[in-house]
Scaffold this motif. Structure first.
Motif, PDB file in Angstrom:
ATOM      1  N   GLY A 275       2.140   6.493  13.545  1.00  0.00           N
ATOM      2  CA  GLY A 275       3.194   6.602  12.533  1.00  0.00           C
ATOM      3  C   GLY A 275       3.121   5.468  11.525  1.00  0.00           C
ATOM      4  N   HIS A 276       2.784   4.278  12.003  1.00  0.00           N
ATOM      5  CA  HIS A 276       2.620   3.115  11.118  1.00  0.00           C
ATOM      6  C   HIS A 276       1.488   3.375  10.120  1.00  0.00           C
ATOM      7  N   GLU A 277       0.361   3.866  10.590  1.00  0.00           N
ATOM      8  CA  GLU A 277      -0.765   4.166   9.696  1.00  0.00           C
ATOM      9  C   GLU A 277      -0.401   5.278   8.713  1.00  0.00           C
TER      10      GLU A 277
ATOM     11  N   ALA B 233       2.491   5.949   7.643  1.00  0.00           N
ATOM     12  CA  ALA B 233       3.428   5.386   6.665  1.00  0.00           C
ATOM     13  C   ALA B 233       2.685   4.636   5.564  1.00  0.00           C
ATOM     14  N   HIS B 234       1.614   3.933   5.919  1.00  0.00           N
ATOM     15  CA  HIS B 234       0.829   3.253   4.876  1.00  0.00           C
ATOM     16  C   HIS B 234       0.325   4.265   3.843  1.00  0.00           C
ATOM     17  N   ALA B 235      -0.086   5.443   4.322  1.00  0.00           N
ATOM     18  CA  ALA B 235      -0.570   6.473   3.387  1.00  0.00           C
ATOM     19  C   ALA B 235       0.593   7.116   2.636  1.00  0.00           C
TER      20      ALA B 235
ATOM     21  N   ALA C 249      -6.097  -7.206   4.099  1.00  0.00           N
ATOM     22  CA  ALA C 249      -4.789  -7.263   4.750  1.00  0.00           C
ATOM     23  C   ALA C 249      -3.729  -6.607   3.872  1.00  0.00           C
ATOM     24  N   PHE C 250      -2.852  -5.852   4.520  1.00  0.00           N
ATOM     25  CA  PHE C 250      -1.665  -5.381   3.824  1.00  0.00           C
ATOM     26  C   PHE C 250      -0.715  -6.559   3.634  1.00  0.00           C
ATOM     27  N   SER C 251       0.184  -6.430   2.668  1.00  0.00           N
ATOM     28  CA  SER C 251       1.192  -7.472   2.506  1.00  0.00           C
ATOM     29  C   SER C 251       2.199  -7.380   3.654  1.00  0.00           C
TER      30      SER C 251
ATOM     31  N   ASN D 228       4.672  -4.673   3.064  1.00  0.00           N
ATOM     32  CA  ASN D 228       4.140  -3.343   3.382  1.00  0.00           C
ATOM     33  C   ASN D 228       4.097  -3.125   4.889  1.00  0.00           C
ATOM     34  N   GLU D 229       3.783  -4.178   5.624  1.00  0.00           N
ATOM     35  CA  GLU D 229       3.760  -4.070   7.084  1.00  0.00           C
ATOM     36  C   GLU D 229       5.147  -3.758   7.635  1.00  0.00           C
ATOM     37  N   ASN D 230       6.144  -4.493   7.145  1.00  0.00           N
ATOM     38  CA  ASN D 230       7.508  -4.236   7.622  1.00  0.00           C
ATOM     39  C   ASN D 230       7.955  -2.830   7.237  1.00  0.00           C
TER      40      ASN D 230
ATOM     41  N   THR E 176      -5.743  -7.134   9.552  1.00  0.00           N
ATOM     42  CA  THR E 176      -5.482  -6.220   8.437  1.00  0.00           C
ATOM     43  C   THR E 176      -4.015  -5.803   8.370  1.00  0.00           C
ATOM     44  N   HIS E 177      -3.308  -5.955   9.494  1.00  0.00           N
ATOM     45  CA  HIS E 177      -1.879  -5.630   9.546  1.00  0.00           C
ATOM     46  C   HIS E 177      -1.132  -6.889   9.992  1.00  0.00           C
ATOM     47  N   PRO E 178      -1.010  -7.878   9.095  1.00  0.00           N
ATOM     48  CA  PRO E 178      -0.481  -9.181   9.520  1.00  0.00           C
ATOM     49  C   PRO E 178       0.964  -9.115  10.017  1.00  0.00           C
TER      50      PRO E 178
HETATM   51 ZN   LIG Z   1      -0.126  -1.942   8.832  1.00  0.00          ZN
END
Ligand SMILES: [Zn+2]
Length: 264
Positions: free
Chosen positions: A130-132, A134-136, A177-179, A182-184, A226-228
């Protein structure tokens, strides 16, 4: 990443296109069609380079893909995933003992078998998937790539045909890395997608708890670079879950064993 940045021309003005607006949707100068075009180019590049991206054969391992799509479809069935109908949502397995997953624009998701083997249950996996997604769906990938390459390069990539550049962009999806914001955002949307669902919506927190419990300084785990993470990550996920009503779902350890057993 440093190499990529060094050879990237610096003549492009950074355009901040991920600003907040009144609606719950970021502004993006790329069209949804651009995301799909770029994603398709990345997919073609990945499939043309099996030495770097050893895609697990669906013919040889049909059950593994059935499990993957069953979990993906549970997320899509939430009705909360942006571009659920417009994007392809193609999920592929990469047969490598690496703790990573990544997404390309347009809903192309790649999951390493090492990540599946590492996790304990399907709720954790659904949380990461779901996290991935969501990035898309939140179109973070285009933002991430624009920061690295500039608007002009990406637009020329979409409108032209530069195999060398698409190979470089594809490789960078595994290292850029995503920001933190963006991670949150992707964490929060993972909870939203899975709340309520068959799965406990805190799965993505379970994944990070597991990482923190183990020996995971971050250097050997591509997903963490990549997902800090920030210090409040797990707390933020739990808070989101409580805000949505603290609905407890299944963790599904048994069905996840079947998924693992379907892998090579
Ligand atoms: Zn991520």
């Amino acid at each position: 990443m440093k190499t990529i940045l060094k050879i990237t021309p610096l003549l492009f003005i950074v355009v901040v296109f991920f600003t907040n607006c009144n609606k719950d949707e970021p502004i993006n100068i790329f069209t949804v069609e651009d995301d799909k075009t770029l994603g398709l180019q990345v997919k073609d590049e990945i499939e043309s380079d099996p030495a770097t991206y050893p895609i697990l054969s669906e013919t040889a391992y049909p059950d593994a893909y059935k499990h993957l799509r069953r979990i993906r479809d549970t997320i899509l069935a939430s009705g909360k995933v942006g571009y659920a109908d417009e994007f392809n949502w193609e999920c592929k397995l990469i047969n490598d003992d690496v703790l990573n997953a990544f997404c390309a624009p347009g809903g192309y998701i790649y999951v390493y078998t090492g990540l599946i083997n590492y996790l304990d249950n399907e709720a954790q996996f659904a949380g990461v998937l779901g996290h991935e997604m969501a990035h898309a769906a939140r179109r973070h990938s285009t933002s991430q790539l624009t920061k690295a390459y500039g608007v002009s390069v990406l637009l020329s990539l979409i409108t032209g045909n530069d195999p060398g550049l698409i190979a470089q962009v594809t490789a960078s999806l595994l290292v850029l890395a995503f920001s933190r914001s963006n991670e949150n955002d992707a964490d929060a949307y993972s909870v939203v997608y899975l709340n309520p669902s068959h799965y406990d919506a805190r799965g993505v927190a379970g994944f990070f708890e597991k990482l923190h419990e183990g020996d995971s300084s971050g250097t050997n785990i591509p997903f963490l670079s990549t997902h800090p993470s920030d210090a409040n990550r797990i707390e933020n996920i739990n808070n989101k879950w409580m805000d949505l009503g603290s609905v407890e779902g299944d963790w599904d350890s048994l069905s996840y064993i079947s998924f693992k057993n379907s892998l090579p």
